[in-house]
Design an enzyme around this catalytic site. Structure first.
Site, short mmCIF file in Angstrom:
data_model
loop_
_atom_site.label_atom_id
_atom_site.label_comp_id
_atom_site.label_asym_id
_atom_site.label_seq_id
_atom_site.Cartn_x
_atom_site.Cartn_y
_atom_site.Cartn_z
N ARG A 1 7.97 7.28 8.99
CA ARG A 1 9.80 7.25 8.30
C ARG A 1 9.79 8.75 8.57
O ARG A 1 8.44 9.69 8.51
CB ARG A 1 8.87 7.58 6.55
CG ARG A 1 8.33 5.70 6.23
CD ARG A 1 7.95 5.83 4.37
NE ARG A 1 7.01 6.34 4.55
CZ ARG A 1 6.20 7.60 3.57
NH1 ARG A 1 7.25 8.11 3.36
NH2 ARG A 1 5.04 8.33 4.42
N TYR B 1 12.28 1.46 12.66
CA TYR B 1 10.97 1.42 11.85
C TYR B 1 10.32 2.13 10.33
O TYR B 1 11.06 2.77 9.37
CB TYR B 1 10.50 3.04 12.11
CG TYR B 1 8.86 2.89 13.06
CD1 TYR B 1 8.72 2.46 14.50
CD2 TYR B 1 7.70 2.60 12.05
CE1 TYR B 1 7.27 2.29 14.13
CE2 TYR B 1 6.36 2.88 11.86
CZ TYR B 1 6.06 2.36 13.53
OH TYR B 1 4.53 1.66 13.07
N LYS C 1 9.82 0.38 0.82
CA LYS C 1 9.69 1.82 0.39
C LYS C 1 11.19 2.14 -0.41
O LYS C 1 10.88 2.99 -1.62
CB LYS C 1 8.84 2.81 0.74
CG LYS C 1 7.80 3.02 1.42
CD LYS C 1 6.49 2.84 0.89
CE LYS C 1 5.28 2.42 1.18
NZ LYS C 1 4.83 3.07 1.47
N HIS D 1 2.75 3.55 -5.69
CA HIS D 1 2.22 3.13 -3.98
C HIS D 1 0.98 3.01 -4.60
O HIS D 1 0.38 3.38 -4.26
CB HIS D 1 2.73 4.37 -3.26
CG HIS D 1 2.32 4.40 -1.81
ND1 HIS D 1 1.92 5.23 -1.28
CD2 HIS D 1 2.23 3.77 -1.35
CE1 HIS D 1 1.80 5.17 -0.15
NE2 HIS D 1 2.09 3.95 -0.04
N SER E 1 -0.03 8.02 2.47
CA SER E 1 0.09 6.75 3.61
C SER E 1 -1.24 7.28 4.08
O SER E 1 -1.20 8.21 4.35
CB SER E 1 1.58 7.67 4.48
OG SER E 1 1.97 7.08 2.70
N CYS F 1 -3.87 6.99 3.88
CA CYS F 1 -5.25 7.06 3.26
C CYS F 1 -6.60 6.16 2.40
O CYS F 1 -7.27 6.69 1.83
CB CYS F 1 -4.97 8.33 2.33
SG CYS F 1 -4.10 9.60 2.91
N ASP G 1 -0.24 -2.57 -0.81
CA ASP G 1 0.57 -1.18 -0.90
C ASP G 1 1.20 -0.50 -1.55
O ASP G 1 1.43 -0.09 -2.22
CB ASP G 1 1.93 -1.33 0.51
CG ASP G 1 2.69 0.04 0.97
OD1 ASP G 1 1.90 1.26 0.74
OD2 ASP G 1 3.30 0.45 1.00
N ARG H 1 0.98 -0.03 14.00
CA ARG H 1 1.84 -0.94 12.69
C ARG H 1 1.43 -2.73 13.16
O ARG H 1 2.02 -2.84 14.61
CB ARG H 1 2.70 -0.77 11.89
CG ARG H 1 3.11 0.68 11.13
CD ARG H 1 2.22 0.61 9.90
NE ARG H 1 1.97 2.03 9.34
CZ ARG H 1 1.85 2.54 8.71
NH1 ARG H 1 1.54 1.61 7.14
NH2 ARG H 1 1.98 3.66 7.59
#
Ligand code: GTP
Ligand code: SPV
Ligand code: MN
Length: 605
Positions: free
Chosen positions: A74, A216, A225, A245, A267, A269, A292, A385
Site C-alpha cells: 500500500r 497491488y 481496505k 481492521h 498491518s 502485526c 483482517d 503475499r
C-alpha cells in the site's frame, strides 16, 4: 467474453458505459464469477508471461506473480480521503479537494485502458444473504485484480441478481494506468504507473472509490481496505455500526464453551496468525472466522454480531511456516495466488522464514537468480503475499458464512511494542477500553511502502491508514456506541503485546501458539472468572492466572512481561499527549479525561 451487461440495473449500466467512453478499452467483459472464467484468465496470464504456473503436483491450481519493484505494498502517501471539507478528513488522512482530484484523475483515466480489457466485477462483501453485507462493483483493467477478487470476495452473476434493477452498490474504479499502443505488449512485466501518478482515492460523501496506477493488494483489490474499511467506516458512523481492521476467531474451551473474539493489530502485526492459531494448552481450540476485517452490528438481543466481509486471505507470506502457522500453509496448498515470493527450480515457492533452507538456487521476487550463500537481499519481498480461499483453511469455522454473524465477547488491541507495554491487560470499562485502543502504538512494518520501518507510530484501533473520516469523530463514534448499548453485553476490551524484546533484541514472549495462554485468560475474564489485580493501567493477570504449564519462559521473564514499567509509562503518557494534540477540539473530552486519570493513578502508587 461477456461483452453485454448481464443486468438490467440502469444506473450500473450507465456508470459502466461512461467509464468505457473515458478509458477506451479494446474489450469489455462482465465477470460471471465462474471457475471457467477464472481458468481462462489464468491461461491468458500465463500465455502473456506475467504469471507463472506452479508445480501442479506440489501446488495444484497455484500461480506466481512478480510485481514491479515500485508496486509492492500500500502507498499511504498516495492514498486520499477527498471529503468536501478538509476538516472532515482529519489530521491522519491526506486530503485533496474532490473536484480537483477528479479532474486530475479523469485526465489520467482518459484512454488509460487502450490495448486492454475492461472488466466489470460485481462483488459482495459478506455472504450475499447477510443483512450486514454490501455490494460493490469494481471496474478494472487488471486480470490480477479479477483473479484475486474472485478469491477474496464473492463475485459474479449471483451478486447482480441480488442487486436487482435498482439495488445500492459502491462504485469502485480501478486502472493500472499503463495503456498499450497498438501491437505493444507488457513483455511479461507487471503493469503499473510511476509513484507520482498513483492515486488511491475515496470520496466519502458520494461513497465512491477511484484507484489509479497500482495493481497491488489494498491499492487495487478495492473491496478490501478501500470499501470494507475506508468507505464502510463512514457508513458505519452514519448508521451506528463498526467496520474494523480486525480478525475474528472462535475459541472453544475444553468444556466445549464457545466465545468469539476479535483482534485489531496494525498491518503485519499478527492477525492472520492469531486467527489460525493452534493452542499449545491442551483441550483448547481456535477456529477462524476472518483474518483482517470485521463488520459488526448490534443484534436484537443487544449483543454485537460480526461478519467477515471477505472470502479469502491476502496473507503475509514471509515468516509463515509449518511451525508458526500450519493452517495458513494448508490454506495455500492449492488454488492460491502467490505474489513476490521466491521460485524454486521445481516450480514451487519459497520465502524467508518458511521453516527450511532455500532449496538450492532460486529466482527471487525481482526475477533474478538467487542463492542463499551469496545473497545480499531476501528472495521474497518482506510484504510478499498469498491469496488463498478461506474454505481451504483447515480450521475455518463451520459458521464463518453465517449471515447473521457471530456474537463477540472480547476485543483485543495490540501492536509491536518492544518495551513498556505488558503482555496483556484489561480495561476497567468501555470508555477506558476505547482510550486504550485510541493510543495503541506499533513499530512500522513493510506493509506500507512509504513509511520508516521500525519506528513506533500511534495507530488507534489499527485504523490509522483505514479510517475514512476525522479520527476524533471516529473516537466519538466508539464512545457513543458503548454508551447507548447495554454495558453487560458489550465486548470486554484488552490490550495485548506479543512483541516485547529483551535488551539484546530477543523475543521475551514466544508468541504464536503460546498466545493461547493469553486467550484463555481473556476467555475466563469474559465470564468474570480468571483472577486479576487492579493496577493503574487496568486489570492485569494475578500471579499464576496465566497458565504457564509447559511454557518455556523463565519466571523472571514472565514477571517482566506482566509488570508495569514506570519509566516506560511516563514516556508513554508524553507520547499519548502528543498524539492526542493532533485531534484538537475534535478529541472527545472523555478521552482527555482518561489520560489525566491514568497519569494521576500512575503517580499515586
Ligand atoms: P496484514 O495482512 O498486513 O493485515 O497482517 P497481519 O496482522 O495479518 O499479520 P500476520 O499474522 O500475517 O503476521 C505478520 C508477521 O508477524 C509474520 O511475519 C508473522 O510471522 C509475525 N507474527 C505473527 N504473530 C506473531 C507472534 O505472536 N510473535 C511474533 N514474534 N511474531 C509474530
Ligand atoms: C494490510 O496492509 O493491512 C493488508 C494488506 O492487509 S493490503 O490488502 O495490501 O492492505
Ligand atoms: Mn490488514
Amino acid at each position: 467474453m461477456n461483452e453485454k451487461p448481464i443486468t438490467r440495473h440502469k444506473k450500473l449500466i450507465a456508470w459502466v458505459e461512461e467509464w468505457i467512453r473515458i478509458c477506451q478499452p479494446d474489450n469489455v467483459h462482465w465477470c460471471d464469477g465462474s471457475q471457467e472464467e477464472y481458468d481462462h484468465l489464468v491461461k491468458e496470464e500465463i500465455a502473456c508471461g506475467v504469471a507463472k504456473k506452479l508445480n501442479e503436483k506440489k501446488r495444484p491450481d497455484c500461480i506466481l506473480y512478480r510485481s514491479d519493484p515500485s508496486d509492492v505494498a500500500r502507498v499511504e502517501n498516495r492514498t486520499y480521503i477527498a471529503s468536501e471539507k478538509q476538516e472532515d478528513a482529519g489530521p491522519t488522512n491526506n486530503w485533496i479537494d474532490p473536484k480537483a482530484l477528479k479532474k486530475t484523475m479523469l485526465d489520467l483515466y482518459k484512454g488509460s485502458m487502450k490495448g486492454r480489457t475492461f472488466y466489470v466485477i460485481p462483488f459482495s462483501m459478506g455472504p450475499i444473504d447477510s443483512p450486514i453485507a454490501k455490494i460493490g462493483i469494481e471496474i478494472t483493467d487488471s486480470r490480477y485484480v479479477v483473479l484475486n477478487m474472485q478469491i477474496m470476495t464473492r463475485v459474479g452473476t449471483k451478486v447482480l441478481e441480488a442487486l436487482g434493477e435498482d439495488g445500492e452498490f459502491v462504485p469502485c474504479m480501478h486502472s493500472v494506468g499503463k495503456p498499450l499502443a497498438r501491437g505493444e505488449s507488457d513483455h511479461g512485466l507487471w503493469p503499473c504507473a510511476p509513484l507520482d501518478k498513483k492515486y488511491i482515492s475515496h470520496f466519502p460523501e458520494t461513497r465512491e472509490i477511484w484507484s489509479y496506477g497500482s495493481g497491488y493488494g489494498g491499492n487495487a483489490l478495492l473491496g478490501k481496505k478501500c470499501l470494507a474499511l475506508r468507505i464502510a467506516s463512514v457508513q458505519a458512523r452514519d448508521e451506528g455500526w463498526l467496520a474494523e481492521h480486525m480478525l475474528i476467531l472462535k475459541l472453544t474451551s475444553p468444556e466445549g464453551k464457545v466465545k468469539y473474539i476479535t483482534g485489531a493489530f496494525p498491518s503485519a502485526c499478527g492477525k492472520t496468525n492469531l486467527a489460525m492459531l493452534i493452542p499449545t494448552i491442551p483441550g483448547w481450540q481456535v477456529e477462524t472466522i476472518g483474518d483482517d476485517i470485521a463488520w459488526m452490528k448490534f443484534g436484537k438481543d443487544g449483543r454485537l454480531y460480526a461478519i467477515n466481509p471477505e472470502a479469502g486471505f491476502f496473507g503475509v507470506a514471509t515468516g509463515t511456516s509449518e511451525e508458526s502457522n500450519p493452517n495458513a500453509m494448508r490454506a495455500c496448498d492449492r488454488e492460491t495466488i502467490f505474489t513476490n515470493v521466491g521460485l524454486t527450480k521445481d516450480n514451487d515457492i519459497w520465502w524467508e522464514g518458511m521453516g527450511m533452507d532455500a532449496p538450492g538456487k532460486l529466482i527471487d521476487w525481482k526475477g533474478n537468480e538467487w542463492e542463499a550463500s551469496t545473497a545480499t537481499a531476501p528472495a521474497a519481498h518482506p510484504n510478499s503475499r498469498f491469496t488463498a480461499r478461506a474454505k481451504n483453511c483447515p480450521v475455518i469455522a463451520p459458521e464463518w458464512e453465517d449471515p447473521k454473524g457471530v456474537p463477540i465477547s472480547a476485543f483485543l488491541f495490540g501492536g509491536r511494542r518492544p518495551s513498556a507495554i505488558p503482555l496483556v491487560y484489561q480495561s476497567f470499562d468501555w470508555i477506558h477500553g476505547v482510550f486504550m485502543a485510541s493510543c495503541i502504538g506499533s513499530e512500522i512494518t513493510a506493509a506500507a511502502l512509504d513509511l520508516k520501518i521500525g519506528t513506533v507510530r500511534r495507530d488507534p484501533m489499527a485504523m490509522i491508514p483505514f479510517c475514512g473520516y476525522h479520527m476524533g469523530d471516529y473516537f466519538k463514534h466508539w464512545i457513543k456506541l458503548g454508551t447507548k448499548a447495554d454495558a453487560n453485553k458489550l465486548p470486554k476490551i484488552f490490550s495485548v503485546n506479543w512483541f516485547r524484546k529483551t535488551r539484546e533484541g530477543k523475543w521475551l514472549w514466544p508468541g504464536y501458539g503460546e498466545n493461547s495462554r493469553v486467550l484463555k485468560w481473556v476467555f475466563e475474564r469474559c465470564d468474570d472468572e480468571g483472577s486479576a489485580v487492579k493496577t493503574p493501567i487496568g486489570y492485569m493477570p494475578a500471579p499464576n492466572a496465566i497458565d504457564t504449564t509447559g511454557l518455556n519462559v523463565s519466571a523472571d521473564d514472565m514477571k517482566q512481561l506482566l509488570s508495569i514499567d514506570r519509566e516506560g509509562w511516563a514516556r508513554e503518557i508524553e507520547m499519548i499527549r502528543e498524539h492526542y494534540a493532533r485531534f484538537g477540539n475534535r478529541l472527545p473530552e472523555e478521552l482527555s479525561d482518561q489520560l489525566i486519570a491514568l497519569e494521576a493513578r500512575l503517580k499515586k502508587v
